[in-house]
Design a protein around this motif. Sequence first.
Motif, PDB file in Angstrom:
ATOM      1  N   GLY A   1      69.010  -0.146   5.007  1.00  0.00           N
ATOM      2  CA  GLY A   1      68.263  -0.374   3.774  1.00  0.00           C
ATOM      3  C   GLY A   1      68.215   0.794   2.826  1.00  0.00           C
ATOM      4  N   ALA A   2      68.854   1.911   3.170  1.00  0.00           N
ATOM      5  CA  ALA A   2      68.883   3.064   2.281  1.00  0.00           C
ATOM      6  C   ALA A   2      69.949   2.867   1.209  1.00  0.00           C
ATOM      7  N   VAL A   3      69.756   3.496   0.062  1.00  0.00           N
ATOM      8  CA  VAL A   3      70.749   3.430  -1.009  1.00  0.00           C
ATOM      9  C   VAL A   3      71.997   4.180  -0.565  1.00  0.00           C
ATOM     10  N   ARG A   4      73.120   3.511  -0.654  1.00  0.00           N
ATOM     11  CA  ARG A   4      74.406   4.074  -0.217  1.00  0.00           C
ATOM     12  C   ARG A   4      75.318   4.366  -1.400  1.00  0.00           C
ATOM     13  N   GLY A   5      75.078   3.715  -2.535  1.00  0.00           N
ATOM     14  CA  GLY A   5      75.927   3.917  -3.698  1.00  0.00           C
ATOM     15  C   GLY A   5      75.605   2.894  -4.757  1.00  0.00           C
ATOM     16  N   VAL A   6      76.522   2.742  -5.691  1.00  0.00           N
ATOM     17  CA  VAL A   6      76.386   1.744  -6.751  1.00  0.00           C
ATOM     18  C   VAL A   6      77.728   1.051  -6.930  1.00  0.00           C
ATOM     19  N   ALA A   7      77.684  -0.091  -7.583  1.00  0.00           N
ATOM     20  CA  ALA A   7      78.911  -0.812  -7.915  1.00  0.00           C
ATOM     21  C   ALA A   7      78.982  -0.995  -9.420  1.00  0.00           C
TER      22      ALA A   7
ATOM     23  N   LEU B   1      80.431   5.200  -3.445  1.00  0.00           N
ATOM     24  CA  LEU B   1      79.501   5.481  -2.357  1.00  0.00           C
ATOM     25  C   LEU B   1      79.318   6.992  -2.198  1.00  0.00           C
ATOM     26  N   GLY B   2      78.122   7.394  -1.871  1.00  0.00           N
ATOM     27  CA  GLY B   2      77.844   8.816  -1.708  1.00  0.00           C
ATOM     28  C   GLY B   2      76.838   9.083  -0.609  1.00  0.00           C
ATOM     29  N   LYS B   3      76.794  10.333  -0.199  1.00  0.00           N
ATOM     30  CA  LYS B   3      75.761  10.749   0.749  1.00  0.00           C
ATOM     31  C   LYS B   3      74.391  10.710   0.068  1.00  0.00           C
ATOM     32  N   TYR B   4      74.402  10.960  -1.240  1.00  0.00           N
ATOM     33  CA  TYR B   4      73.198  10.802  -2.044  1.00  0.00           C
ATOM     34  C   TYR B   4      73.559  10.213  -3.400  1.00  0.00           C
ATOM     35  N   VAL B   5      72.627   9.447  -3.960  1.00  0.00           N
ATOM     36  CA  VAL B   5      72.796   8.839  -5.273  1.00  0.00           C
ATOM     37  C   VAL B   5      71.659   9.336  -6.174  1.00  0.00           C
ATOM     38  N   LEU B   6      72.020   9.913  -7.308  1.00  0.00           N
ATOM     39  CA  LEU B   6      71.037  10.423  -8.262  1.00  0.00           C
ATOM     40  C   LEU B   6      71.010   9.500  -9.464  1.00  0.00           C
ATOM     41  N   MET B   7      69.848   8.907  -9.717  1.00  0.00           N
ATOM     42  CA  MET B   7      69.690   7.946 -10.810  1.00  0.00           C
ATOM     43  C   MET B   7      69.188   8.668 -12.055  1.00  0.00           C
TER      44      MET B   7
ATOM     45  N   PHE C   1      63.646   8.342  -2.748  1.00  0.00           N
ATOM     46  CA  PHE C   1      63.793   7.092  -2.019  1.00  0.00           C
ATOM     47  C   PHE C   1      64.901   7.300  -0.994  1.00  0.00           C
ATOM     48  N   PRO C   2      64.999   6.471   0.004  1.00  0.00           N
ATOM     49  CA  PRO C   2      66.038   6.666   1.014  1.00  0.00           C
ATOM     50  C   PRO C   2      67.430   6.648   0.372  1.00  0.00           C
ATOM     51  N   GLY C   3      68.081   7.793   0.399  1.00  0.00           N
ATOM     52  CA  GLY C   3      69.430   7.885  -0.132  1.00  0.00           C
ATOM     53  C   GLY C   3      69.546   8.466  -1.516  1.00  0.00           C
ATOM     54  N   GLY C   4      68.428   8.846  -2.172  1.00  0.00           N
ATOM     55  CA  GLY C   4      68.593   9.383  -3.511  1.00  0.00           C
ATOM     56  C   GLY C   4      67.312   9.805  -4.192  1.00  0.00           C
ATOM     57  N   LEU C   5      67.443  10.125  -5.479  1.00  0.00           N
ATOM     58  CA  LEU C   5      66.343  10.619  -6.294  1.00  0.00           C
ATOM     59  C   LEU C   5      66.434  10.034  -7.703  1.00  0.00           C
TER      60      LEU C   5
ATOM     61  N   ASP D   1      69.206  10.932   4.246  1.00  0.00           N
ATOM     62  CA  ASP D   1      67.767  10.912   4.524  1.00  0.00           C
ATOM     63  C   ASP D   1      66.992  10.962   3.201  1.00  0.00           C
ATOM     64  N   GLU D   2      65.757  10.489   3.228  1.00  0.00           N
ATOM     65  CA  GLU D   2      64.925  10.613   2.035  1.00  0.00           C
ATOM     66  C   GLU D   2      64.481  12.059   1.883  1.00  0.00           C
ATOM     67  N   ILE D   3      64.654  12.598   0.684  1.00  0.00           N
ATOM     68  CA  ILE D   3      64.253  13.981   0.412  1.00  0.00           C
ATOM     69  C   ILE D   3      62.818  13.950  -0.101  1.00  0.00           C
ATOM     70  N   SER D   4      61.899  13.692   0.793  1.00  0.00           N
ATOM     71  CA  SER D   4      60.503  13.512   0.401  1.00  0.00           C
ATOM     72  C   SER D   4      59.888  14.791  -0.156  1.00  0.00           C
ATOM     73  N   ALA D   5      60.456  15.950   0.180  1.00  0.00           N
ATOM     74  CA  ALA D   5      59.919  17.211  -0.326  1.00  0.00           C
ATOM     75  C   ALA D   5      60.093  17.347  -1.832  1.00  0.00           C
ATOM     76  N   PHE D   6      60.963  16.515  -2.422  1.00  0.00           N
ATOM     77  CA  PHE D   6      61.194  16.604  -3.866  1.00  0.00           C
ATOM     78  C   PHE D   6      59.930  16.284  -4.650  1.00  0.00           C
ATOM     79  N   GLU D   7      59.068  15.437  -4.105  1.00  0.00           N
ATOM     80  CA  GLU D   7      57.854  15.034  -4.817  1.00  0.00           C
ATOM     81  C   GLU D   7      56.950  16.225  -5.095  1.00  0.00           C
ATOM     82  N   ASP D   8      56.614  16.985  -4.044  1.00  0.00           N
ATOM     83  CA  ASP D   8      55.783  18.169  -4.258  1.00  0.00           C
ATOM     84  C   ASP D   8      56.528  19.233  -5.041  1.00  0.00           C
ATOM     85  N   SER D   9      57.839  19.286  -4.849  1.00  0.00           N
ATOM     86  CA  SER D   9      58.639  20.322  -5.488  1.00  0.00           C
ATOM     87  C   SER D   9      58.608  20.195  -7.004  1.00  0.00           C
TER      88      SER D   9
END
Length: 556
Positions: free
Chosen positions: A154-160, A183-189, A322-326, A368-376
């Motif tokens: 259920g994590a974001v893997r990429g876009v089409a 597809l990427g290890k992370y997706v930045l929106m 979110f799982p897989g991106g920011l 993985d979800e980069i949850s530390a980004f929120e406080d950062s």
Amino acid sequence: MAVDGEGIADDRESMDFDVVVVGAGPAGLAAAIRLKQLAPDLSVVVLEKGAAVGAHILSGAVIDPSSLDELLPGWRDGDLPLMTEVTSDRFDILTRNGRLPVPNILMPPLMSNHGNLIVSLGDLCRWLGEKAEALGVEIYPGFAATEVVYNESGAVRGVATGDMGISRDGTPGPGFARGMKLLGKYVLMAEGVRGSLSERIIERFELRKGREPPKYGLGIKELWEVRPEQHRQGQVHHSFGWPLGAGTGGGSFLYHLPDNLVAVGLVVHLNYSNPYLSPFEEFQRFKTHKAIAPIFAGGKRVGYGARAISEGGWQSVPRLSFPGGLLLGCAAGLVNVPRIKGFHNASRSGMLAAEHVAAAIAAGRAGDEISAFEDSWRDSTIGQDLWRVRNVKPLWSRFGTYLGIALGGLDMWCNTLFKWSPFGTIGHSGPDHAALDPAAEHQPIQYDKPDGVLTFDRLSSVFLSNTNHEEDQPVHLHVLDPALQRQSELEVFQGPSTRYCPAAVYEWQTEADGSPRFVINAQNCVHCKTCDIKDPNQNIRWVPPQGGEGPVYPRM
């Protein structure tokens, strides 16, 4: 196996990267550049729905260049895009027949434009795109990301990207080409305001849970070549008041670029209540003010565009991980509303995201979800910037233009001097679409006909935006319930879509039998997203058309 947004197995061709960035605006390009600075071996791709980098970029714009100094030290020594340093800063309250200057000494220091730059943001993004490509970033303009791809957990893997060459009836046409998965290890929106995929991700992962609703404005802009004697290179002039009433938020800008160019625009807050109000017509009316009209006498209008602006600020920013991106930039809602500036926060969010993503990939935590980004981000200069102005928008909305701005100014002074607010943190009043009153509560507004010299109609304006859409394709503006559109949007609110749209996309026509018909002129759409925001029933959904279509803004 990757699956599409509906969870169905997908056999489309795919390309793998370390990081996929959606959107070649300030946030996306800053993220891509910083990723390659930190980890040159990472593969980074940027998707851009416009025909070229900068084609869909629209802003005033006066930028705070401090983030550029951090991203590209020494950048001022090279070939630069169209820009000029601010030389003077004016702020006026307009009445119908006059103006009241506001002394700069009364303005909170954060409102000063000293050291800032007047730019064409589209040109600046084109320049940043070149810097990114020089570092090895792959940029694919003309490819609209239309679906989110998830992995089995259920994590974001990429876009089409969207299929090309689809006929209006939904069947493949002669030039049909299947979209591709990236597809990427992370997706930045970094899609910008009200990004279609960003909104789906926000909804799927409940990123707005516990937050205030998003708030928006509509910015309408023209670019003029004026007579040399009317040009004041480097001058920045803001105003509020007329033509908008005290209960309708918004304000104007005039920015004097080089080469006798003046950018003029009006921002209307989209929580207005009168369904008869037309932001486009209010902007045309603004130019007739006796303090404004002489600037354009003998000049020539050379550009036009419109774009929604994120205005919710600190309280409305969703969870950005979110799982897989920011989420980044204006897709995240990082605009400083009273300063009318978003570039510095957008680009800094891209840089900060790059640092987190590069570290996660290096540590083997891809996906993985980069949850530390929120406080950062909240602890960073981005958060500090938004925290100081968090109450300006809600005070304006609650108390009207004049008292609201006065209280907002007091609040900014208190936050600047004492790092404290007498109001605490004020919530927003609700979503913008819910602010519209039934038409029976208001009288129609009579706007003057355009003269074709100083004031113009929407169709001639859209022509200047270089907007183009292939007509034989599915309409990219989806009406979810046609019956509801007639029963409510027309019968209760008297068709506000025909007025809030700055591009003459929507019409209510009368058939031969007397019945109304909702007409969507999708080929006129300048991708401002106002309909997606302001429709009173949230019954219109904007999605990307074929890649490369829409406006092509020169020098905007």
